[in-house]
Write an enzyme that holds these catalytic residues in place. Structure first.
Site, PDB file in Angstrom:
ATOM      1  N   SER A 111       0.861  -1.188   0.000  1.00  0.00           N
ATOM      2  CA  SER A 111       0.000   0.000   0.000  1.00  0.00           C
ATOM      3  C   SER A 111       0.895   1.234   0.000  1.00  0.00           C
ATOM      4  CB  SER A 111      -0.863   0.018   1.261  1.00  0.00           C
ATOM      5  OG  SER A 111      -1.550   1.245   1.376  1.00  0.00           O
TER       6      SER A 111
ATOM      7  N   TYR B 240      -2.230  -0.434  10.765  1.00  0.00           N
ATOM      8  CA  TYR B 240      -2.256  -0.756   9.330  1.00  0.00           C
ATOM      9  C   TYR B 240      -0.946  -0.332   8.670  1.00  0.00           C
ATOM     10  CZ  TYR B 240      -4.032  -1.018   4.505  1.00  0.00           C
ATOM     11  OH  TYR B 240      -4.216  -1.325   3.170  1.00  0.00           O
TER      12      TYR B 240
HETATM   13  P1  NDP Z   1     -11.755  -5.583   0.188  1.00  0.00           P
HETATM   14  O1  NDP Z   1     -12.178  -5.415   1.607  1.00  0.00           O
HETATM   15  O2  NDP Z   1     -12.740  -5.310  -0.898  1.00  0.00           O
HETATM   16  O3  NDP Z   1     -11.140  -7.035  -0.023  1.00  0.00           O
HETATM   17  C1  NDP Z   1     -10.415  -7.701   0.983  1.00  0.00           C
HETATM   18  C2  NDP Z   1     -10.374  -9.172   0.630  1.00  0.00           C
HETATM   19  O4  NDP Z   1      -9.565  -9.837   1.618  1.00  0.00           O
HETATM   20  C3  NDP Z   1     -11.752  -9.814   0.643  1.00  0.00           C
HETATM   21  O5  NDP Z   1     -11.881 -10.644  -0.482  1.00  0.00           O
HETATM   22  C4  NDP Z   1     -11.748 -10.644   1.922  1.00  0.00           C
HETATM   23  O6  NDP Z   1     -12.509 -11.826   1.722  1.00  0.00           O
HETATM   24  C5  NDP Z   1     -10.269 -10.989   2.049  1.00  0.00           C
HETATM   25  N1  NDP Z   1      -9.900 -11.354   3.417  1.00  0.00           N
HETATM   26  C6  NDP Z   1      -9.869 -10.548   4.510  1.00  0.00           C
HETATM   27  N2  NDP Z   1      -9.535 -11.260   5.583  1.00  0.00           N
HETATM   28  C7  NDP Z   1      -9.369 -12.545   5.162  1.00  0.00           C
HETATM   29  C8  NDP Z   1      -9.043 -13.750   5.816  1.00  0.00           C
HETATM   30  N3  NDP Z   1      -8.798 -13.813   7.134  1.00  0.00           N
HETATM   31  N4  NDP Z   1      -8.942 -14.878   5.072  1.00  0.00           N
HETATM   32  C9  NDP Z   1      -9.208 -14.845   3.755  1.00  0.00           C
HETATM   33  N5  NDP Z   1      -9.513 -13.735   3.072  1.00  0.00           N
HETATM   34  C10 NDP Z   1      -9.593 -12.604   3.784  1.00  0.00           C
HETATM   35  O7  NDP Z   1     -10.488  -4.612   0.031  1.00  0.00           O
HETATM   36  P2  NDP Z   1      -9.425  -4.365  -1.150  1.00  0.00           P
HETATM   37  O8  NDP Z   1      -9.782  -5.056  -2.396  1.00  0.00           O
HETATM   38  O9  NDP Z   1      -9.198  -2.913  -1.171  1.00  0.00           O
HETATM   39  O10 NDP Z   1      -8.133  -5.024  -0.486  1.00  0.00           O
HETATM   40  C11 NDP Z   1      -7.245  -5.876  -1.174  1.00  0.00           C
HETATM   41  C12 NDP Z   1      -5.824  -5.540  -0.785  1.00  0.00           C
HETATM   42  O11 NDP Z   1      -5.489  -4.237  -1.273  1.00  0.00           O
HETATM   43  C13 NDP Z   1      -5.561  -5.494   0.722  1.00  0.00           C
HETATM   44  O12 NDP Z   1      -4.314  -6.110   1.012  1.00  0.00           O
HETATM   45  C14 NDP Z   1      -5.489  -4.007   1.023  1.00  0.00           C
HETATM   46  O13 NDP Z   1      -4.718  -3.737   2.168  1.00  0.00           O
HETATM   47  C15 NDP Z   1      -4.842  -3.505  -0.260  1.00  0.00           C
HETATM   48  N6  NDP Z   1      -4.966  -2.073  -0.510  1.00  0.00           N
HETATM   49  C16 NDP Z   1      -6.199  -1.488  -0.722  1.00  0.00           C
HETATM   50  C17 NDP Z   1      -6.292  -0.127  -0.937  1.00  0.00           C
HETATM   51  C18 NDP Z   1      -7.607   0.553  -1.119  1.00  0.00           C
HETATM   52  O14 NDP Z   1      -7.630   1.807  -1.129  1.00  0.00           O
HETATM   53  N7  NDP Z   1      -8.707  -0.151  -1.287  1.00  0.00           N
HETATM   54  C19 NDP Z   1      -5.089   0.719  -0.990  1.00  0.00           C
HETATM   55  C20 NDP Z   1      -3.868   0.016  -0.784  1.00  0.00           C
HETATM   56  C21 NDP Z   1      -3.816  -1.331  -0.559  1.00  0.00           C
HETATM   57  P3  NDP Z   1     -13.496 -12.520   2.802  1.00  0.00           P
HETATM   58  O15 NDP Z   1     -14.038 -11.426   3.675  1.00  0.00           O
HETATM   59  O16 NDP Z   1     -14.513 -13.191   1.954  1.00  0.00           O
HETATM   60  O17 NDP Z   1     -12.631 -13.483   3.520  1.00  0.00           O
END
Ligand code: NDP
Length: 241
Positions: free
Chosen positions: A134, A147
């Site tokens: 990030s 975070y």
């Molecule tokens: P979302 O919340 O839309 O997606 C997060 C995903 O992670 C979901 O599919 C969720 O699936 C999964 N997840 C969370 N915890 C678990 C777990 N314990 N086991 C399995 N799966 C898990 O957010 P983003 O798409 O934004 O996030 C994706 C990545 O991008 C992350 O690493 C985030 O830190 C990073 N990021 C995002 C930014 C933004 O502005 N959106 C900026 C910079 C980085 P489920 O709940 O079904 O398990």
């Protein structure tokens, strides 16, 4: 039957992970998608795809899912460690369980799941690991202390892993997005912290969309194996912080 290699994506049930699944499927790759929620992954309706309902910290379940997918599609050539959790708060007010969970999901699972595919990639002298960091892994923001810590750790571990694997011809890439419009804010409770984030997001036009990040990952992966985009920081042009 597809002839392209297997791609594993964690956190594929929403946001960047789901968009990346669509992009790699459209490029002809068989997939293993991993998340806790099955239904949104089913709704993607992608061909040549194995779905695994698992917590990324359940290493035996992730290992079993990889074994099942490799049986069907051959060895993993790309692991995208995308699953992540952001819960914004001052540390004094943060639920300790969320301190633990952010490190477990963003850092510990990322390393342990990389261990599941690294040996095979090293033996084949082919493969790529993409870790989603990030912009919060490069600079500090208010109410992001935990975070920020997890993402700084992701950046450090990605560079360490890259160095370890250079001689094995295995690529390890960091993709560090700026603000992207996803469900990531869902773990930050209502109040000033959330309002401030949303105000800034609105002021810069709402952020990138998940497809923008998926496109960057696909572009980096599609380069020949001997070329490594070590680090991609991809943010809205209008984002000034
Ligand atoms: P979302 O919340 O839309 O997606 C997060 C995903 O992670 C979901 O599919 C969720 O699936 C999964 N997840 C969370 N915890 C678990 C777990 N314990 N086991 C399995 N799966 C898990 O957010 P983003 O798409 O934004 O996030 C994706 C990545 O991008 C992350 O690493 C985030 O830190 C990073 N990021 C995002 C930014 C933004 O502005 N959106 C900026 C910079 C980085 P489920 O709940 O079904 O398990």
């Amino acid at each position: 039957m597809t002839t392209k290699p297997l791609v594993v994506i964690t956190g594929a049930s929403s946001g960047i992970g789901a968009a990346t699944a669509r992009a790699f499927s459209a490029a002809g790759h068989p997939l293993l998608l991993i998340a806790r929620r099955l239904e949104p992954m089913q709704e993607l309706g992608l061909p040549d795809t194995e779905l695994a309902t698992a917590d990324v910290n359940d290493t035996p379940a992730v290992a079993a899912a990889i074994a099942r997918a490799e049986e069907r599609f051959g060895p993993v050539d790309l692991l995208i460690n995308n699953a992540g959790l952001m819960a914004l708060s001052s540390v004094a007010e943060q639920d300790p369980a969320l301190v633990q969970e952010q490190f477990d999901v963003n850092c510990v699972a990322l390393m342990k799941n990389s261990q599941l595919v690294l040996r095979g990639m090293q033996e084949r002298r082919h493969g790529t690991i993409v870790n989603i960091g990030s912009i919060a892994g490069k600079q500090l923001y208010a109410d992001h202390t935990v975070y920020n810590g997890t993402k700084y750790a992701v950046h450090a571990m990605t560079e360490g892993l890259r160095r370890e694997n250079a001689a094995h011809n295995v690529r390890v890439l960091l993709v560090a997005p700026g603000m992207v419009d996803t469900g990531l804010l869902g773990n930050t409770g209502e109040g000033d912290v959330l309002d401030g984030y949303l105000d800034y997001k609105k002021s810069i036009g709402g952020g990138l969309v998940p497809d923008d990040i998926a496109g960057a990952i696909l572009t980096a992966y599609q380069l020949p194996q001997h070329i490594s985009f070590r680090e991609i920081v991809v943010a809205p042009t209008s984002q000034d912080a």
